[in-house]
Enzyme design. Structure first.
Site, PDB file in Angstrom:
ATOM      1  N   TYR A 212       0.837  -1.197   0.000  1.00  0.00           N
ATOM      2  CA  TYR A 212       0.000   0.000   0.000  1.00  0.00           C
ATOM      3  C   TYR A 212       0.875   1.252   0.000  1.00  0.00           C
ATOM      4  CZ  TYR A 212       0.955   0.511   5.050  1.00  0.00           C
ATOM      5  OH  TYR A 212       1.553   0.683   6.272  1.00  0.00           O
ATOM      6  N   CYS A 213       0.307   2.365  -0.471  1.00  0.00           N
ATOM      7  CA  CYS A 213       0.949   3.678  -0.428  1.00  0.00           C
ATOM      8  C   CYS A 213      -0.152   4.729  -0.326  1.00  0.00           C
ATOM      9  CB  CYS A 213       1.847   3.903  -1.644  1.00  0.00           C
ATOM     10  SG  CYS A 213       0.980   3.851  -3.231  1.00  0.00           S
ATOM     11  N   THR A 214       0.158   5.988  -0.568  1.00  0.00           N
ATOM     12  CA  THR A 214      -0.806   7.067  -0.355  1.00  0.00           C
ATOM     13  C   THR A 214      -2.003   6.973  -1.295  1.00  0.00           C
ATOM     14  OG1 THR A 214       1.014   8.496   0.308  1.00  0.00           O
ATOM     15  CG2 THR A 214      -1.079   9.558  -0.204  1.00  0.00           C
TER      16      THR A 214
END
Length: 617
Positions: A212-214
């Protein structure tokens, strides 16, 4: 109509799309025209393989922009993340995040810089991990330990959760799930992630990897990179739409604890859960507000410093990464304008200032706009020169690069004696001959330094240390200067530690030889110097025991005189041999006709700028 839905309510729009762009110029014109006409501010990045957009403005106008973009079939299936927001309140934050202007820029390589080496081939985005919606992602975490249906089912595969963001982002919020190993790379910037993945590949092999990331874009390239490693790395999945979509779906935060760091004036976005994950760097109290933009004194990474600790006089901020690498709380005085910067004896650093340019409401360029951060380049002078003199000789270069780079100059560690040639009169001259034993007056003589010296060199420090030349100038003297390398290498490590970070090194003549030797050690255990490129001007290769032809893996620009270039100091072939020391595909060569100097006229300066633009974020 609710307050948040008023037509004049401010909002922020984020979206990206990886797709083949047939006409980048045409798309550039569309964004330039559309965003300006709607009064939208922010960043638009275009590349042959897609777009990455973060813009702000009135919600009603952002919706018009979305409608215009959707009319282009290239953007079919794009996830437009639109959120209401307060209008930018802090000018400093808004400017730093690019929300005081419109910047539309075409980037040559990657939408988001994944590799520190722009010449390395990026993984194919088509091989990116499987997209999971926020609900699917949550379900997998909730049922940790169970296989995903129809995707490489195996009860023996462990679930590993990978956070693809930078350290300062993870310090205010991250996913926390019982019975799931969560990996936080603790990286300073996204381009550090590939090497971290390489070093920790055994933690992914044979397991299911959830990323996951922003907003999702960083996971696209990173997941493709993991899967490119082949057998055992197939089971990679990513949160589609990133943390932002997850928090929209799970208002209470779900498995995400804390706040989501965002790269716009909002700074961070939280859930209904008011718990604070971050802590002040100095006192350790709970704190998660980056609005003060406090930064590490060494590497300039964002750090959390509470309001109370910000009031402390002479407080120094050293981030946890710099602390980990042994950088302590020592003073690093910074002097503005054109004054000498004394870091620690005997290191003296002079910076070439770049005049501040006020951003206009719209800044856009087909070839690139003013970058959000200038490159910082350490400059190494040649033999029998000094930082002050080299700064003067490169003034034209600094002026032409001032919008994209800051040049930092440092004296070499080996102080040389003053050399003079006796001025003997010609036969039949009535002038009084000058005695060979009488040196020139010492007034206004600046000390001279070197990175390499002759093996029998003995250091002298007296200011009146004059030495009469025992022969005419030998343009091949650089071949005899082979001593003192270890001293200079240790000295540069101190420079990097006390005055860094630096994006790259520029070396001239002997300074170029030194820079090349340092680049050969880049990435080695205990290297202690982290930089992304070298610019080697009129350089030559050092005859070091561990040097091999074509063995240096570092992006490099080689600038030297051609065969007709009248460089009487360093032969064309010597500079060519240095370029050949770098791996194929790592180097760019510029040959000129200007002699022993760095050319700043067209077309050479444009080629130098093109090289540097590859490293601008």
């Amino acid at each position: 109509m609710a307050d948040n839905d008023r037509p004049d309510q401010y909002g922020v729009l984020l979206y990206y799309k990886y797709t083949s762009i047939p006409d980048v110029d045409q798309l550039f014109s569309f964004y330039d025209s559309n965003c300006n006409s709607l009064g939208l501010l922010g960043r638009v990045r275009l590349a042959p393989d897609g777009v990455n957009v973060t813009i702000g403005g009135k919600l009603s106008l952002l919706e018009k922009h979305i409608a215009a973009v959707k009319s282009n079939s290239l953007f079919e299936g794009t996830d437009f993340k639109l959120a209401s927001s307060h209008h930018p309140l802090n000018d400093q934050v808004a400017k730093e995040c690019g929300f005081t202007s419109l910047s539309v820029r075409v980037v040559k390589d990657e939408l988001v810089t994944f590799s520190p080496n722009p010449w390395l081939k990026s993984p194919e985005i088509a091989k990116a991990g499987t997209h999971l919606s926020a609900v699917e992602f949550h379900s997998v975490l909730q049922s940790a330990g169970l296989p995903l249906e129809n995707e490489y089912p195996s009860n023996s595969k462990k679930l590993v959760l990978l956070d693809a963001r930078n350290l300062y982002e993870t310090r205010i919020g991250k996913f926390q799930t019982p019975n799931v190993e969560t990996l936080d790379p603790g990286i300073r910037q996204y381009s550090d992630l590939p090497s971290w993945i390489d070093d920790n590949s055994d933690r992914f092999c044979g397991n299911r990897v959830l990323m996951y990331c922003t907003g999702g874009i960083r996971c696209e390239m990173a997941s493709a990179y993991i899967r490119s490693k082949g057998t055992g790395f197939e089971n990679v999945f990513q949160l589609y739409g990133g943390i932002q979509r997850y928090l929209e779906q799970f208002r209470d935060g779900g498995f995400f604890k804390g706040k989501n760091f965002v790269f716009d004036h909002r700074i961070s976005v939280g859930s209904s859960d008011a718990n604070i994950m971050g802590a002040c760097l100095l006192c350790g109290l709970s704190f998660d507000d980056y609005s003060s933009r406090c930064r590490c004194n060494h590497c300039r990474m964002l750090v959390l410093v509470c309001d109370s600790c910000q009031q402390k006089k002479d407080a120094l901020y050293v981030c946890e990464l710099c602390q980990k690498h042994g950088k302590g709380y020592r003073s690093i005085p910074l002097v503005e304008n054109d004054e000498l910067q004394v870091i620690t004896t005997p290191i003296e650093i002079k910076t070439v200032p770049s005049d501040d340019i006020t951003l206009s409401p719209q800044i856009h360029s087909r070839h690139g706009s003013k970058p959000s951060r200038k490159l910082r380049i350490l400059c190494l002078h040649g033999f029998r020169q000094n930082a002050s003199g080299f700064k003067g000789r490169t003034a034209s270069l600094a002026k032409k690069l001032k919008s994209i780079a800051e040049l930092v100059f440092v004296d070499a560690p080996h102080e040389l004696p003053f050399i003079y040639q006796p001025c003997l009169t010609e036969p039949n001259s009535k002038a009084m001959p000058l005695s060979p034993q009488s040196p020139p007056p010492p007034d206004n003589c600046r000390k001279k330094f070197a990175w390499l010296v002759s093996p029998d060199f003995s250091r002298r420090t007296t200011e009146s240390n004059w030495k009469m030349a025992d022969c005419q100038f030998d343009h091949l003297q650089y071949r005899q200067q082979t001593g003192g390398f270890d001293v200079s290498l240790a000295y540069l490590k101190t420079v990097f530690s006390e005055a860094g970070p630096f994006d790259g090194i520029l070396g001239f003549s002997q300074g170029a030889a030194m820079a090349a030797a340092v680049s050969a050690r880049r990435g080695r255990p205990g290297g202690e110097m982290d930089f992304r490129f070298v610019i080697l001007c009129s350089g030559f290769a050092l005859n070091l025991p561990d040097s091999e032809r074509g063995s240096i893996n570092c992006p490099s620009l080689h600038v030297f005189g051609n065969e007709q270039g009248n460089d009487r100091q360093i032969a064309n072939q010597a500079s060519r041999d240095l370029a050949a020391s770098f791996e194929e595909g790592c180097s760019v060569i510029i040959e000129h006709d200007s002699g022993h100097m760095i050319p700043t006229r067209s077309p050479y300066i444009n080629e130098i700028k093109d090289f540097l633009h590859r490293f601008l974020e």
